[in-house]
Scaffold this motif. Structure first.
Motif, PDB file in Angstrom:
ATOM      1  N   GLU A   1      71.011  60.015 -74.094  1.00  0.00           N
ATOM      2  CA  GLU A   1      70.947  61.186 -75.028  1.00  0.00           C
ATOM      3  C   GLU A   1      72.578  60.985 -75.538  1.00  0.00           C
ATOM      4  O   GLU A   1      72.666  61.585 -76.760  1.00  0.00           O
ATOM      5  N   ALA A   2      73.429  60.758 -74.634  1.00  0.00           N
ATOM      6  CA  ALA A   2      74.726  60.718 -75.406  1.00  0.00           C
ATOM      7  C   ALA A   2      74.961  59.634 -76.399  1.00  0.00           C
ATOM      8  O   ALA A   2      75.769  59.955 -77.459  1.00  0.00           O
ATOM      9  N   ARG A   3      74.478  58.693 -76.250  1.00  0.00           N
ATOM     10  CA  ARG A   3      74.387  57.478 -77.261  1.00  0.00           C
ATOM     11  C   ARG A   3      73.683  58.207 -78.641  1.00  0.00           C
ATOM     12  O   ARG A   3      74.165  57.860 -79.687  1.00  0.00           O
ATOM     13  N   VAL A   4      72.550  58.599 -78.573  1.00  0.00           N
ATOM     14  CA  VAL A   4      71.793  59.222 -79.703  1.00  0.00           C
ATOM     15  C   VAL A   4      72.586  60.366 -80.329  1.00  0.00           C
ATOM     16  O   VAL A   4      72.742  60.362 -81.528  1.00  0.00           O
ATOM     17  N   MET A   5      73.123  61.232 -79.610  1.00  0.00           N
ATOM     18  CA  MET A   5      74.363  62.190 -80.098  1.00  0.00           C
ATOM     19  C   MET A   5      75.356  61.627 -80.997  1.00  0.00           C
ATOM     20  O   MET A   5      75.792  62.073 -81.873  1.00  0.00           O
ATOM     21  N   GLU A   6      75.815  60.452 -80.373  1.00  0.00           N
ATOM     22  CA  GLU A   6      76.998  59.983 -80.922  1.00  0.00           C
ATOM     23  C   GLU A   6      76.607  59.358 -82.537  1.00  0.00           C
ATOM     24  O   GLU A   6      77.345  59.344 -83.522  1.00  0.00           O
ATOM     25  N   ILE A   7      75.280  58.827 -82.596  1.00  0.00           N
ATOM     26  CA  ILE A   7      74.823  58.159 -83.896  1.00  0.00           C
ATOM     27  C   ILE A   7      74.617  59.315 -84.567  1.00  0.00           C
ATOM     28  O   ILE A   7      74.847  59.333 -85.879  1.00  0.00           O
ATOM     29  N   LEU A   8      73.967  60.433 -84.262  1.00  0.00           N
ATOM     30  CA  LEU A   8      73.750  61.536 -85.144  1.00  0.00           C
ATOM     31  C   LEU A   8      74.892  62.076 -85.888  1.00  0.00           C
ATOM     32  O   LEU A   8      75.191  62.472 -86.799  1.00  0.00           O
ATOM     33  N   ARG A   9      75.931  62.207 -84.836  1.00  0.00           N
ATOM     34  CA  ARG A   9      77.223  62.973 -85.490  1.00  0.00           C
ATOM     35  C   ARG A   9      77.961  61.894 -86.483  1.00  0.00           C
ATOM     36  O   ARG A   9      78.762  62.405 -87.389  1.00  0.00           O
TER      37      ARG A   9
END
Length: 342
Positions: free
Chosen positions: A192-200
């Motif tokens: 989830e942290a990695r996906v949030m980084e990509i989205l941001r």
């Protein structure tokens, strides 16, 4: 002149959970007359059926218009404008319109259509909500190397890519006012942290909401009061320089199946075939031998869900039909042969 009606555009890639989100909004919004405009890539109208078969009397309340086998971003004049005009001509016109784009649609051309005089005088875009399939992003569905992509994006926001899945995904989130990161229950904390980084790295001013099963506060998703029409130029896409675009990178077909004797075995086979042939999406309804209920089957890549959604209606053909969506060159014959020979 009567007050203009708000419209919310719900976008997101194939299988992200757009219909699930809309179903939740319908069930949670009881004080407003809603109309739903549902667009699907493929001519099996699964999403509209899901909304009608939710088992809640309020799901029958919205007026539902389905536009199948197309994409609103490509057929604005032919499909979207007439559908909107039909909704506005109802004796009791809607107070809010929710538009679900197909999973391959680009939201920006659709937003531009709201500047047409015949639409602008009656409707305005209240906001664009992009639904994101968290596990699909974590699996690298939209980029070969997520961490490398994030670093590249930080260095050059205009970086071009030739991955058609990635381009559609990026265009959808770049146009959004709210990003709904869906299916967080299927992500571990590191994913989830990695996906949030990509989205941001790919969004501008959009807020990101975490969700399970498309559940978000309707007060957040509806009534945004966004200024997207005035701000459209600041929401760049890969297709801004093109006068028109198409979906030549993708294709779909409908597969007719025999009744299933064992739903679990069928779903396992569908997952196996989807993985072997890189199928992006499968969805449809299946007749199960000896069962009075209709089986709803939905797959994103090799991940599948299935459940009995409602009884077959009297006189309704008990057909087993799945829409299959993949990249251009998908081997239809082999997919059909494998599933037909089960």
């Amino acid at each position: 002149m009567s007050e203009r009606i708000a419209a919310t555009i719900v976008t997101g890639f194939l299988g992200a959970g757009k219909t699930t989100l809309i179903r939740h909004l319908v069930e949670a919004t009881r004080d407003r007359r809603l109309a739903l405009l549902i667009n699907e890539f493929g001519d099996v109208g699964v999403d509209g059926e899901i909304l009608r078969a939710c088992g809640d009397e309020d799901c029958e309340r919205p007026h539902i218009v389905e536009l199948a086998n197309g994409c609103l971003c490509c057929t604005v004049a032919e499909d979207f404008a007439p559908a909107i005009e039909a909704l506005l001509a109802l004796d009791s016109p809607p107070e809010h319109v929710i538009i679900e784009t197909s999973g391959l649609a680009l939201p920006k051309p659709l937003v531009k259509a709201f500047d047409w005089p015949r639409i602008r005088s009656r409707l305005f875009v209240d906001g664009v909500v992009a639904v994101v399939d968290g596990p699909a992003v974590a699996e690298g569905r939209f980029a070969d190397d997520l961490e490398a992509l994030a670093r590249e994006r930080a260095d050059d926001a205009s970086l071009d890519h030739d991955n058609p899945l990635e381009e559609v995904f990026e265009d959808q989130i770049a146009c959004a006012d709210i990003i709904v990161l869906n299916k967080t229950d299927l992500l571990d904390p590191q994913e989830e942290a990695r996906v949030m980084e990509i989205l941001r790295a790919g969004v501008g001013r959009a807020s990101i909401l975490r969700a399970r099963h498309g559940v978000v506060d309707p007060r957040v998703a509806l009534g945004l009061g966004a200024t997207i029409q005035a701000d459209l130029a600041n929401r760049p896409t890969h297709h801004d320089a093109e006068e028109e675009h198409d979906h030549d990178d993708f294709e779909s077909f409908v597969l007719d199946l025999a009744p299933a004797d064992d739903p679990e075995r069928l779903v396992a086979l569908l997952s196996e075939v989807a993985a072997a042939h890189d199928v992006l999406r499968m969805k449809g309804f299946v007749e199960v031998t000896g069962k009075p209920m209709r089986l709803l089957v939905q797959g994103v890549g090799a991940r599948f869900l299935h459940h009995y959604d409602r009884p077959w209606k009297i006189g309704e053909p008990r057909a087993s039909r799945l829409v299959v969506i993949g990249r251009k060159g998908l081997d239809r014959a082999k997919v059909a042969q494998r599933l037909s020979g089960r």
